[in-house]
Write an enzyme that holds these catalytic residues in place. Sequence first.
Site, mmCIF file in Angstrom:
data_model
loop_
_atom_site.group_PDB
_atom_site.id
_atom_site.type_symbol
_atom_site.label_atom_id
_atom_site.label_comp_id
_atom_site.label_asym_id
_atom_site.label_seq_id
_atom_site.Cartn_x
_atom_site.Cartn_y
_atom_site.Cartn_z
ATOM 1 N N ASP A 8 -46.117 -52.680 -21.441
ATOM 2 C CA ASP A 8 -47.421 -53.240 -21.784
ATOM 3 C C ASP A 8 -48.494 -52.363 -21.129
ATOM 4 O OD1 ASP A 8 -49.317 -54.946 -22.842
ATOM 5 O OD2 ASP A 8 -48.561 -56.751 -21.854
ATOM 6 N N GLU A 10 -51.764 -53.737 -19.596
ATOM 7 C CA GLU A 10 -52.669 -54.334 -18.610
ATOM 8 C C GLU A 10 -52.210 -54.102 -17.170
ATOM 9 O OE1 GLU A 10 -51.608 -55.724 -21.369
ATOM 10 O OE2 GLU A 10 -53.233 -56.766 -22.421
ATOM 11 N N HIS A 118 -52.993 -63.175 -18.800
ATOM 12 C CA HIS A 118 -53.014 -63.960 -20.039
ATOM 13 C C HIS A 118 -51.568 -64.173 -20.468
ATOM 14 C CE1 HIS A 118 -52.705 -59.819 -21.541
ATOM 15 N NE2 HIS A 118 -52.167 -60.309 -22.643
HETATM 16 ZN ZN LIG Z 1 -50.965 -56.057 -23.413
#
Ligand SMILES: [Zn+2]
Length: 277
Positions: A8, A10, A118
Amino acid sequence: MKVYISIDMEGISGIVDWSQVDFRRRPQEYEACRRLMVGDLNAAIEGVLEAGADEVVVADSHGRMSNLPPEEVHEAAVLIRGSPRPWMMMEGIDESFDAALYVGYHSMKGTERGVLCHTISGRVVDAIYINGVEMGEFGLNAALAGCHGVPSIFISGDQAVVEEARRLVPNIRGAAVKWGVSRYAARCLHPAKARRLIREKASEALKALDEFKPFRVDEPVEVRMRFVTSTMADVAALMPYAERVDGRTIRMTFDDYPTAFRGIRTAIAVAYPVEER
Ligand SMILES: [Zn+2]
C-alpha cells in the site's frame, strides 16, 4: 520459497498526506512518492531474496492499484497491477505461497497517531468487526492469506500499524518507518535508513518462518460494518444476508471467510455512491 508481498502507499516512508498518494491532487508530489514506494518495496524484496526466497509476487494495492513504475521494481518479482480485481490487495494469494508480507500499510480508521488511518474507504467505512474484533486492512488481508494456509510474517508502515498487526500476530516482524504525531503528521526515518530496516526485518522474518502460523478467523464469520452515514447503511442493508443493527451498522453472517470478504467489498461498492447527490 515463494513469497507474496502486498504493498500500500500510506505507510511508505516519508508519506503523511492524502495529496501525496493521489495522482490527481499534486501530480509532481505523487510522482516522487511512487519512487519512495518502490524504494521500500525493493528493500523488502532484497530482504526475502537474502533469506532464500526464489519466487516473489507483488500486488500493487493502493488506489487504482497501478502506482509502482514496473521497470523500477526489482526484476526478481512478478507484479500484479490494476483494478478492479476480486481479492483486491491480496489478488493472486493461494496455497502455493510460503509467506505473506505487507509493505507501506496504515492503521484502521480512528487510530490515535495513525498516519493516514482508514479502513478500505475512509469516505464509507467507519469500522469493520470480524467475530466482534475490529480489524483494519492488515487483519482483513492476513485472514485471507490464512484461509490459504499462508502465514503473515512482516509488516512495514508507521508505528501504529505495526502495533495493530502485533495484536493479531504477536510475533510478526515489524519495520516502523515513521511515528505519527497526528493523522497527517509524523516523525519520519530517512528513506535510506527505512529501507535498511525493512530489508533486515523482512529477511529476519523469512529466516524465522518455522515459528509462524497462518492467521485464521473462526467460521462461520460474523461481519459488522459501521458506515460513515445512515444513508450508506440504508442501501447496504438491502443486500441479501444483511441485517440492520442500528442507524449506521449492518450485520452479515457467512459460512467462510473468503465469502465474508466478498460481502464486505460488495457492501462498500453499494454504499459508496449514495452520498453523491
Ligand atoms: Zn492505500
